[in-house]
Structures are given as C-alpha cells and as structure tokens.
Design a protein around this motif. Sequence first.
Motif, mmCIF file in Angstrom:
data_model
loop_
_atom_site.group_PDB
_atom_site.id
_atom_site.type_symbol
_atom_site.label_atom_id
_atom_site.label_comp_id
_atom_site.label_asym_id
_atom_site.label_seq_id
_atom_site.Cartn_x
_atom_site.Cartn_y
_atom_site.Cartn_z
ATOM 1 N N LEU A 179 -42.685 2.165 44.752
ATOM 2 C CA LEU A 179 -43.420 2.767 43.640
ATOM 3 C C LEU A 179 -44.867 2.374 43.877
ATOM 4 C CD1 LEU A 179 -43.349 4.311 40.923
ATOM 5 C CD2 LEU A 179 -43.272 2.079 39.788
ATOM 6 N N THR A 180 -45.760 3.369 44.004
ATOM 7 C CA THR A 180 -47.162 3.082 44.314
ATOM 8 C C THR A 180 -48.067 3.726 43.273
ATOM 9 O OG1 THR A 180 -47.719 5.054 45.615
ATOM 10 C CG2 THR A 180 -46.514 3.303 46.748
ATOM 11 N N ASP A 181 -49.294 3.201 43.192
ATOM 12 C CA ASP A 181 -50.286 3.892 42.366
ATOM 13 C C ASP A 181 -50.991 4.937 43.228
ATOM 14 O OD1 ASP A 181 -52.173 2.577 43.921
ATOM 15 O OD2 ASP A 181 -52.643 1.063 42.405
ATOM 16 N N THR A 182 -51.946 5.636 42.648
ATOM 17 C CA THR A 182 -52.601 6.734 43.367
ATOM 18 C C THR A 182 -53.517 6.243 44.480
ATOM 19 O OG1 THR A 182 -54.318 6.755 41.653
ATOM 20 C CG2 THR A 182 -52.488 8.324 41.424
ATOM 21 N N LYS A 183 -53.795 4.945 44.518
ATOM 22 C CA LYS A 183 -54.613 4.380 45.591
ATOM 23 C C LYS A 183 -53.757 3.901 46.763
ATOM 24 C CE LYS A 183 -58.376 2.909 42.538
ATOM 25 N NZ LYS A 183 -59.179 1.757 42.037
ATOM 26 N N GLY A 184 -52.433 4.014 46.604
ATOM 27 C CA GLY A 184 -51.544 3.612 47.684
ATOM 28 C C GLY A 184 -51.119 2.161 47.630
ATOM 29 N N LYS A 185 -51.395 1.457 46.522
ATOM 30 C CA LYS A 185 -50.956 0.068 46.399
ATOM 31 C C LYS A 185 -49.490 0.040 45.983
ATOM 32 C CE LYS A 185 -52.096 -4.452 44.511
ATOM 33 N NZ LYS A 185 -50.670 -4.832 44.460
ATOM 34 N N LEU A 186 -48.726 -0.827 46.627
ATOM 35 C CA LEU A 186 -47.303 -0.924 46.329
ATOM 36 C C LEU A 186 -47.084 -1.705 45.036
ATOM 37 C CD1 LEU A 186 -47.233 0.023 49.279
ATOM 38 C CD2 LEU A 186 -45.251 -1.438 49.632
ATOM 39 N N LEU A 187 -46.351 -1.088 44.098
ATOM 40 C CA LEU A 187 -46.051 -1.718 42.811
ATOM 41 C C LEU A 187 -44.615 -2.225 42.758
ATOM 42 C CD1 LEU A 187 -47.731 0.973 40.513
ATOM 43 C CD2 LEU A 187 -48.755 -1.131 41.423
ATOM 44 N N GLU A 188 -43.725 -1.534 43.455
ATOM 45 C CA GLU A 188 -42.325 -1.948 43.535
ATOM 46 C C GLU A 188 -41.800 -1.610 44.930
ATOM 47 O OE1 GLU A 188 -39.810 -0.265 40.568
ATOM 48 O OE2 GLU A 188 -41.095 -0.849 38.882
ATOM 49 N N VAL A 189 -40.896 -2.433 45.443
ATOM 50 C CA VAL A 189 -40.216 -2.153 46.715
ATOM 51 C C VAL A 189 -38.768 -2.612 46.582
ATOM 52 C CG1 VAL A 189 -42.292 -2.397 48.139
ATOM 53 C CG2 VAL A 189 -40.852 -4.391 47.712
ATOM 54 N N ASN A 190 -37.898 -2.104 47.431
ATOM 55 C CA ASN A 190 -36.512 -2.581 47.401
ATOM 56 C C ASN A 190 -36.187 -3.380 48.659
ATOM 57 O OD1 ASN A 190 -36.287 -0.573 49.324
ATOM 58 N ND2 ASN A 190 -34.430 0.342 48.463
ATOM 59 N N ASP A 191 -34.987 -3.943 48.679
ATOM 60 C CA ASP A 191 -34.584 -4.806 49.797
ATOM 61 C C ASP A 191 -34.497 -4.034 51.111
ATOM 62 O OD1 ASP A 191 -34.429 -6.878 48.028
ATOM 63 O OD2 ASP A 191 -32.250 -6.737 47.742
ATOM 64 N N ALA A 192 -34.108 -2.741 51.018
ATOM 65 C CA ALA A 192 -33.947 -1.952 52.248
ATOM 66 C C ALA A 192 -35.269 -1.844 53.004
ATOM 67 C CB ALA A 192 -33.414 -0.559 51.916
ATOM 68 N N TYR A 193 -36.361 -1.596 52.272
ATOM 69 C CA TYR A 193 -37.640 -1.489 52.983
ATOM 70 C C TYR A 193 -38.103 -2.860 53.478
ATOM 71 C CZ TYR A 193 -42.066 0.078 54.673
ATOM 72 O OH TYR A 193 -43.106 0.363 55.517
ATOM 73 N N CYS A 194 -37.750 -3.912 52.761
ATOM 74 C CA CYS A 194 -38.069 -5.261 53.254
ATOM 75 C C CYS A 194 -37.396 -5.490 54.605
ATOM 76 C CB CYS A 194 -37.618 -6.318 52.246
ATOM 77 S SG CYS A 194 -38.562 -6.325 50.705
ATOM 78 N N ARG A 195 -36.125 -5.062 54.717
ATOM 79 C CA ARG A 195 -35.412 -5.223 55.989
ATOM 80 C C ARG A 195 -36.021 -4.345 57.075
ATOM 81 N NH1 ARG A 195 -30.979 -5.133 52.408
ATOM 82 N NH2 ARG A 195 -30.605 -2.921 52.867
ATOM 83 N N LEU A 200 -45.835 -6.446 47.980
ATOM 84 C CA LEU A 200 -46.478 -6.127 46.705
ATOM 85 C C LEU A 200 -47.962 -6.479 46.696
ATOM 86 C CD1 LEU A 200 -43.702 -7.106 44.139
ATOM 87 C CD2 LEU A 200 -44.296 -4.852 45.041
ATOM 88 N N SER A 201 -48.437 -7.097 47.752
ATOM 89 C CA SER A 201 -49.874 -7.368 47.874
ATOM 90 C C SER A 201 -50.530 -6.418 48.880
ATOM 91 C CB SER A 201 -50.100 -8.820 48.325
ATOM 92 O OG SER A 201 -49.607 -9.014 49.642
ATOM 93 N N MET A 202 -49.768 -5.424 49.351
ATOM 94 C CA MET A 202 -50.253 -4.555 50.426
ATOM 95 C C MET A 202 -50.434 -3.116 49.948
ATOM 96 S SD MET A 202 -47.757 -6.054 53.443
ATOM 97 C CE MET A 202 -48.467 -5.095 54.768
ATOM 98 N N TYR A 203 -51.144 -2.356 50.796
ATOM 99 C CA TYR A 203 -51.348 -0.928 50.580
ATOM 100 C C TYR A 203 -50.626 -0.157 51.690
ATOM 101 C CZ TYR A 203 -55.002 -1.913 47.136
ATOM 102 O OH TYR A 203 -55.689 -2.334 46.024
ATOM 103 N N ILE A 204 -50.381 1.131 51.453
ATOM 104 C CA ILE A 204 -49.703 1.967 52.452
ATOM 105 C C ILE A 204 -50.428 1.911 53.793
ATOM 106 C CG2 ILE A 204 -49.094 4.348 53.064
ATOM 107 C CD1 ILE A 204 -48.665 4.914 50.115
ATOM 108 N N SER A 205 -51.738 1.935 53.767
ATOM 109 C CA SER A 205 -52.527 1.960 55.003
ATOM 110 C C SER A 205 -52.380 0.684 55.827
ATOM 111 C CB SER A 205 -54.004 2.198 54.682
ATOM 112 O OG SER A 205 -54.477 1.229 53.766
ATOM 113 N N ASP A 206 -51.791 -0.388 55.238
ATOM 114 C CA ASP A 206 -51.622 -1.640 55.981
ATOM 115 C C ASP A 206 -50.553 -1.520 57.067
ATOM 116 O OD1 ASP A 206 -53.566 -3.001 54.557
ATOM 117 O OD2 ASP A 206 -52.164 -3.626 52.990
#
Length: 469
Positions: A59-75, A85-91
């Motif tokens: 779940l991201t805001d319009t600036k691409g900052k991650l607000l929520e993630v699940n375990d699958a993407y962590c893996r 949760l401290s990163m942006y899509i562009s990272d």
Amino acid sequence: MKYSLQDLIDMEHFQQKLIAVISKSGLKRLTEIEHRKQIEKSENRYRSILKASLDGYWLTDTKGKLLEVNDAYCRMSGYSEKELLSMYISDFEIIETPELVAQHMKKVALKGSDRFESKHRRKDGTVFDVEVSLQFRPEEGGQCVCFLRDITDRKSLQDRLESLWSLAQMTEAGPKVLFNLVLEKTQELTGSRYSFFGFINDAEDQLEVNAWSKEAMNQCRVQDQPIHFPIAKAGLWSQAVLERKPLFWNDYNLDHSRKKGLPDGHVPIKNFLSVPILRNEKVIALAAVANKDSDYTSQDVSQVQAFVSNILLLIEKRIADEALQKSDERLKLALDSVSDAVWDWRVHTGEVYFSSRWYTMLGYEAYQLPQNFETWRSLLHPDDLPESEATVFRHLKYAEPFEIEYRMRTKENQWRWILARGKAVERNDQGKAVRMLGTHMDITERKQSEMAQYPCQHPSNWYFNKYQR
C-alpha cells in the motif's frame, strides 16, 4: 417546593422524553461503536489474508512511499518489513527512474488502475522479474493498492523459448555463426560477462576452443593464446569434464586441488559455470560462462544445457548437410561423365533428380525441364505410358524387376527409344517404397536396326517412318 398534580404529570413526560432521547443517542453511539468494530474486524481479516498471500502486496501513497507490505514481498526482496516501510518504490525499481515512477503514479491516479512487468533489485543486489497490478483509491490523499508476482521463472522459460526459436530460424547458418550464437545467448541467459565454447576429442582428453566471447578476447593480454587444452593439465573448468556433470564456483578465490591459477594477462575471474554436453554417454563439448553479477544457480545450469544441446544438434546437422552436399556434387560429376542417364525418384514427394545426360539424351539443355515425376510422364509416348506406369507401380508394390523399353519425345518432337532399369532402394516402416533409383539408355539405333530387319514384327515402325525422317 410543592408541585401540583399537573406539574408532576408534565415532569414525568419530560423525563420520559429525556430518557428516550438519551437512549436513542446511546443506541446510536453503541451502533457506531459496533459498526467500527465490524469494520476493524473485516480489515484485520483482509490484512491477515494479504499477509498470507503468495503474491507480494504494497500500500503506497502517491509519492511512492510504502505504507504497508506483506511477508511475501519481504521474502521476494530480502528486506524486512521495517526496512521496506522506510523505502520508496524507486529504491528497488530498476527499469523506471524516480522521475518515471512519479509520472507513472500520476497516470495510475488518472486512469484508476494499471498492469505491467518490471524488474526489482533485492537487498543482496540480485534482480528478479515482477508482474505488477495497481489499483488507485482516493482515500487519505490518494493511495495505491499493489499486488506483485515474481515471474522470474516464467521469464526465463520465455527467454529460453525465444532463444530456441532464433535457432529454428538459423537452419542454414554455418557452424561459425552458430558458435558465436552459443556465446551470445549463454551470456544473455545467465547474465554473464565472459564465455567460451569448444569440442572435446573422442578420447576425452583434450578441448579445442572454437569460440571466445568478444569482450574476453578484447581484454585478454595472454601471449600466444592457445586453442587446444589438455584436460589433464587444465584448470578448474576441466573438473566438469572429469566428473561429467555441470559445476559452478561462486567464489573463484577459494582454494581447490585442480586450481592452476590464471596466466599473466588473463581477464580476472570472479565466478564461473562449466557445463559439459554429453552424447551417448561421451562428453563431446563444453560451454562455460563467467563473471555473473550474482551467484550461479541450478537454473543457470538448465538454461545453458538446454540451449547448447539444441544448438549442437543444428551444428551437427549443418556439418552433415555440408558433407552430404559435397558428396552429392562428387556423385553428380561422376554420373554426368557416364553415357547412361541416371534418375533418383523420391516417391512420396514426386521429386526426381535427372542427371544432365538424361536431358541431353533428349536434346534439352541440362536441367532445362522441371525435376519431377510429371516431366517423365509428359515425355512418354501415349501408347507406352499405361504399361510403363503399371510396370513402375508393380515394382514399387511387389518388388517385381523393373526393366522396360519405351519411347520418349525429344525437344525436336522426335521419338527416341529408351531402355529403363530401376530399383526401389528405400522403404518406410510400413514397407512402402519411398525412393527409387534407375538409369536410361538410348537404344534408338538398335531398335531401328531391328525394325529394318523385321519390319512386320514392329507395329510401331510407322512412327519412325513418320518422325525420324
């Protein structure tokens, strides 16, 4: 203070109204609390489902900052939830720059949704392919619900199929072109920087390198670069030949009993993969790649094995075709030098090879007429055609001897007597003849002599009187 009866009645009505209002307000509040609890319960249930999903979720805001993630993407990414949760899509987005990511988010906000493929970088630096589905929701200033699926295996299979398809288009290519294609595609499939390919001799004690990657050759400063390498004296790559199985080393600096070191001027090696190709339990070739940014895996092994095995079939076919072509050329030269004509009929296709003498015997330029069964039929005398065809097909079906005399029309519209002999030399699994070889001998002079000596015994004699004058 004393109250009249009416006052008491009015007060009781007021209290009842007050209780009703309070009760109604309280009930409404209780209803709102219960509704909120149900919403929270529903959200928790959906979050639990998202947490357990095999696909990645953001779940991201319009600036691409991650607000929520699940375990699958962590893996998938190798990052912890806290890190993400401290990163942006562009990272970790590779294909799109931060500016392009911002533009993409604006388009999704206008369009409402999007679906596309991209590449992400893991925490360890390796890259994986993802399929991304985005859905925009206007709540809380605008948010994007994202689902991400790891499609690395699917893309690898697709790349392999595309590589094999490119092979299918190169059936006429020479071995040198195919050798270079081996280098190009094995590097591309594995993400390697260097590669080489070569054949192993029958004794399996020597490798002849047939092709090096261009970058390796450009950077290599080894004097008198060899192309023949004795397996017994070779370095670590030869271990795959000796063990007759693919091997890879992801840290070339580690010690190994067969490690010989690199000669002066050799390109530096970080890691490498060595894949022997076996045919009838013998090692016939070796493909090797080196200096991949990440570690080599069993998937790289299967990619190289599949591609090189298929391209070797093409190389072997091409070499065999060239040898057959040279053999056919020598045979044609030999056949053209004899006085009799030769024909080679592919029964199932109707194609017939006629030697040059076959044409000149009838007054035509060599190969002037189409090389097929219909050409032979069209030149036969009408009276001779039925029996000639019947004799041919009896031979094909029952293997009866094929030897027959018939007349054929020349380019000058005259008739020549031909003695034809032939034999079916190939049959399929069902016993049907698929190839027949034969000869033509011009016996016109002999037939003329016979007719002159016994004119009444040759009903076809009047044809000669008409057409041979």
